[in-house]
Design a protein around this motif. Structure first.
Motif, PDB file in Angstrom:
ATOM      1  N   PRO A  26      -8.549 -16.343  11.947  1.00 47.80           N
ATOM      2  CA  PRO A  26      -9.813 -15.615  12.007  1.00 47.80           C
ATOM      3  C   PRO A  26     -10.958 -16.450  11.436  1.00 47.80           C
ATOM      4  N   THR A  28     -15.079 -16.005  10.816  1.00 44.53           N
ATOM      5  CA  THR A  28     -16.375 -15.320  10.824  1.00 44.53           C
ATOM      6  C   THR A  28     -17.433 -16.305  11.297  1.00 44.53           C
ATOM      7  N   GLN A  99      -8.743  -9.154  13.041  1.00 44.79           N
ATOM      8  CA  GLN A  99      -8.611  -8.981  11.597  1.00 44.79           C
ATOM      9  C   GLN A  99      -9.508  -7.834  11.119  1.00 44.79           C
ATOM     10  N   ASN A 140      -6.580 -10.986   1.857  1.00 51.06           N
ATOM     11  CA  ASN A 140      -6.780 -12.318   1.288  1.00 51.06           C
ATOM     12  C   ASN A 140      -8.193 -12.437   0.718  1.00 51.06           C
ATOM     13  N   ARG A 184      -2.577 -10.601   6.086  1.00 50.25           N
ATOM     14  CA  ARG A 184      -2.942 -11.934   5.597  1.00 50.25           C
ATOM     15  C   ARG A 184      -3.052 -11.907   4.077  1.00 50.25           C
ATOM     16  N   ARG A 227      -2.009 -17.916   3.586  1.00 51.68           N
ATOM     17  CA  ARG A 227      -2.912 -19.047   3.345  1.00 51.68           C
ATOM     18  C   ARG A 227      -2.388 -19.829   2.154  1.00 51.68           C
ATOM     19  N   ASN A 251      -0.984 -21.381   7.022  1.00 53.25           N
ATOM     20  CA  ASN A 251      -2.388 -21.796   7.219  1.00 53.25           C
ATOM     21  C   ASN A 251      -2.880 -22.583   6.019  1.00 53.25           C
ATOM     22  N   GLY A 253      -5.380 -26.212   6.054  1.00 51.66           N
ATOM     23  CA  GLY A 253      -5.392 -27.671   6.011  1.00 51.66           C
ATOM     24  C   GLY A 253      -4.398 -28.360   6.925  1.00 51.66           C
ATOM     25  N   ALA A 274      -8.209 -22.920  11.774  1.00 49.49           N
ATOM     26  CA  ALA A 274      -9.565 -22.372  11.853  1.00 49.49           C
ATOM     27  C   ALA A 274     -10.527 -23.473  12.271  1.00 49.49           C
ATOM     28  N   ARG A 275     -10.700 -24.482  11.381  1.00 46.59           N
ATOM     29  CA  ARG A 275     -11.716 -25.507  11.654  1.00 46.59           C
ATOM     30  C   ARG A 275     -11.409 -26.303  12.920  1.00 46.59           C
TER      31      ARG A 275
HETATM   32  C1  FMN Z   1     -16.415 -20.722   9.446  1.00 56.23           C
HETATM   33  C2  FMN Z   1     -15.211 -20.066   8.841  1.00 56.23           C
HETATM   34  C3  FMN Z   1     -15.066 -18.703   8.886  1.00 56.23           C
HETATM   35  C4  FMN Z   1     -13.931 -18.076   8.350  1.00 56.23           C
HETATM   36  N1  FMN Z   1     -13.779 -16.726   8.474  1.00 56.23           N
HETATM   37  C5  FMN Z   1     -12.645 -16.117   8.046  1.00 56.23           C
HETATM   38  C6  FMN Z   1     -12.407 -14.736   8.284  1.00 56.23           C
HETATM   39  O1  FMN Z   1     -13.183 -14.022   8.933  1.00 56.23           O
HETATM   40  N2  FMN Z   1     -11.272 -14.194   7.780  1.00 56.23           N
HETATM   41  C7  FMN Z   1     -10.364 -14.935   7.070  1.00 56.23           C
HETATM   42  O2  FMN Z   1      -9.341 -14.392   6.631  1.00 56.23           O
HETATM   43  N3  FMN Z   1     -10.540 -16.255   6.864  1.00 56.23           N
HETATM   44  C8  FMN Z   1     -11.648 -16.862   7.352  1.00 56.23           C
HETATM   45  N4  FMN Z   1     -11.804 -18.222   7.192  1.00 56.23           N
HETATM   46  C9  FMN Z   1     -10.709 -19.010   6.604  1.00 56.23           C
HETATM   47  C10 FMN Z   1      -9.855 -19.594   7.730  1.00 56.23           C
HETATM   48  O3  FMN Z   1      -9.210 -18.576   8.480  1.00 56.23           O
HETATM   49  C11 FMN Z   1      -8.776 -20.550   7.183  1.00 56.23           C
HETATM   50  O4  FMN Z   1      -7.981 -19.884   6.249  1.00 56.23           O
HETATM   51  C12 FMN Z   1      -9.357 -21.805   6.527  1.00 56.23           C
HETATM   52  O5  FMN Z   1     -10.433 -22.346   7.254  1.00 56.23           O
HETATM   53  C13 FMN Z   1      -8.264 -22.868   6.373  1.00 56.23           C
HETATM   54  O6  FMN Z   1      -7.687 -23.166   7.635  1.00 56.23           O
HETATM   55  P1  FMN Z   1      -8.044 -24.545   8.400  1.00 56.23           P
HETATM   56  O7  FMN Z   1      -7.651 -25.646   7.466  1.00 56.23           O
HETATM   57  O8  FMN Z   1      -7.228 -24.529   9.656  1.00 56.23           O
HETATM   58  O9  FMN Z   1      -9.526 -24.552   8.669  1.00 56.23           O
HETATM   59  C14 FMN Z   1     -12.935 -18.857   7.722  1.00 56.23           C
HETATM   60  C15 FMN Z   1     -13.087 -20.255   7.661  1.00 56.23           C
HETATM   61  C16 FMN Z   1     -14.194 -20.858   8.219  1.00 56.23           C
HETATM   62  C17 FMN Z   1     -14.300 -22.367   8.189  1.00 56.23           C
END
Ligand code: FMN
Length: 310
Positions: A26, A28, A99, A140, A184, A227, A251, A253, A274-275
């Motif tokens: 997810p 945002t 979510q 979370n 989560r 996470r 999840n 990194g 996510a990223r």
């Molecule tokens: C722009 C952005 C928005 C995010 N929005 C949410 C969200 O709505 N809900 C959530 O549980 N985590 C959110 N996260 C956290 C990500 O889901 C994820 O846990 C975090 O970026 C680490 O994963 P990654 O290394 O694949 O980026 C967000 C992260 C980013 C960068």
């Protein structure tokens, strides 16, 4: 081409068949309170994910936190906006859950907690009407449910005592609506609302054992979305794999190689990104072809509009 990639092997999530284990986490993005054509485009472009978990979505007007332009699932126009998103993703062969989010900005009295649990159920029913394949309960971060779980965040004066009761009651109630439900958790969460995340934080035994007790009780769920620590550590997932034999999504990194290792070793059934999904709508293809990944420009994370989003 990645031969024999564990990440690209199909898997079942209850009665859903996922064609691969690359989950969109997810994210945002503050592109509007009512899902629009822009949201439809964003998610449609990522429909090849094994599973999309759509961004944190407010369950009620009372749930709304500091982020502006975040969608909800409490008004009819939001339900129909999301319907357009899920129809497109399904037409493209994808699967999409959402979510459910409550920011927990102010402490709640007991009647408010009862009403909040009812709001989760209404949002879950709306999610079904909007065509989602299920819901993820956000427990979370620093938000409402985590405020009852994580000793670093417990500072509430609500009628419910600190502990897993709120989450378990929400899960029971939402499962009662007939929805597919995942949860989560972030046991390694380091930051409070006012402090930045600390990469060297190691949670104490009290925190970890609280989460252990909780994780053992999550057996009726579609999945556990965990996470990991801020400083990447695959071993951190071993603890939870021993406690939870359902579908585990790891999840935080991950890249292609570490995700392969997590799935190949059985530490996780799937990995969420996510990223990488922000910057690479075609992430699954890039993994399959071993192609270089683009890097997201953080400046566009929450700006609104199509730039850096679609
Ligand atoms: C722009 C952005 C928005 C995010 N929005 C949410 C969200 O709505 N809900 C959530 O549980 N985590 C959110 N996260 C956290 C990500 O889901 C994820 O846990 C975090 O970026 C680490 O994963 P990654 O290394 O694949 O980026 C967000 C992260 C980013 C960068």
């Amino acid at each position: 081409m990645s031969q024999g990639s564990a990440l690209l092997r199909p898997v079942t999530l209850g009665d859903l068949v996922l064609p691969n284990r690359v989950v969109m986490a997810p994210t945002t993005r503050c592109r509007g309170c009512v899902p629009s054509e822009l949201h439809a485009l964003h998610y449609a472009r990522r429909a090849a994910a094994g599973l999309i978990i759509a961004e944190g979505t407010w369950i009620s007007p009372q749930a709304i936190g500091a982020y502006p332009n975040v969608p909800g699932l409490f008004a009819e126009e939001q339900v129909s906006g999301w319907r357009r998103v899920t129809d497109l993703v399904h037409a493209l062969g994808g699967r999409i859950m959402v979510q459910l989010w409550h920011a927990g900005a102010t402490p709640l009295t007991l009647p408010e907690i009862t009403a909040t649990i009812a709001d989760y159920c209404t949002a879950a029913r709306n999610a079904r009407r909007a065509g989602f394949d299920g819901v993820e309960i956000a427990a979370n971060g620093t938000y409402l449910i985590a405020q009852f779980l994580n000793p670093r965040l417990i500072r509430r004066t609500d009628a419910y005592r600190a502990g897993p009761r709120l989450l378990l009651d929400v899960l029971d109630a939402v499962l009662g609506t007939g929805c597919r439900v995942g949860v989560r958790l972030s046991p390694y969460w380091t930051a409070t609302d006012s402090t930045p995340a600390c990469p060297d934080y190691v949670p104490d035994e009290e925190t970890l054992s609280r989460y252990d007790d909780l994780v053992r009780r999550l057996d009726s769920l579609a999945y556990l979305h965990l996470r990991g620590p801020t400083r990447f550590d695959l071993d951190a997932f071993t603890r939870y794999r021993k406690l939870f034999d359902g579908f585990l999504i790891a999840n935080n990194g991950f890249g292609r190689e570490s995700a392969e290792a997590a799935v190949e070793s059985g530490l996780a059934d799937a990995v969420s990104f996510a990223r990488h999904f922000i910057a690479n709508p075609d992430l699954v293809t890039r993994f399959a072809l071993d192609q270089e990944l683009s890097v997201a420009d953080k400046a566009f994370n929450y700006t609104g509009g199509p730039a850096g989003y679609v």
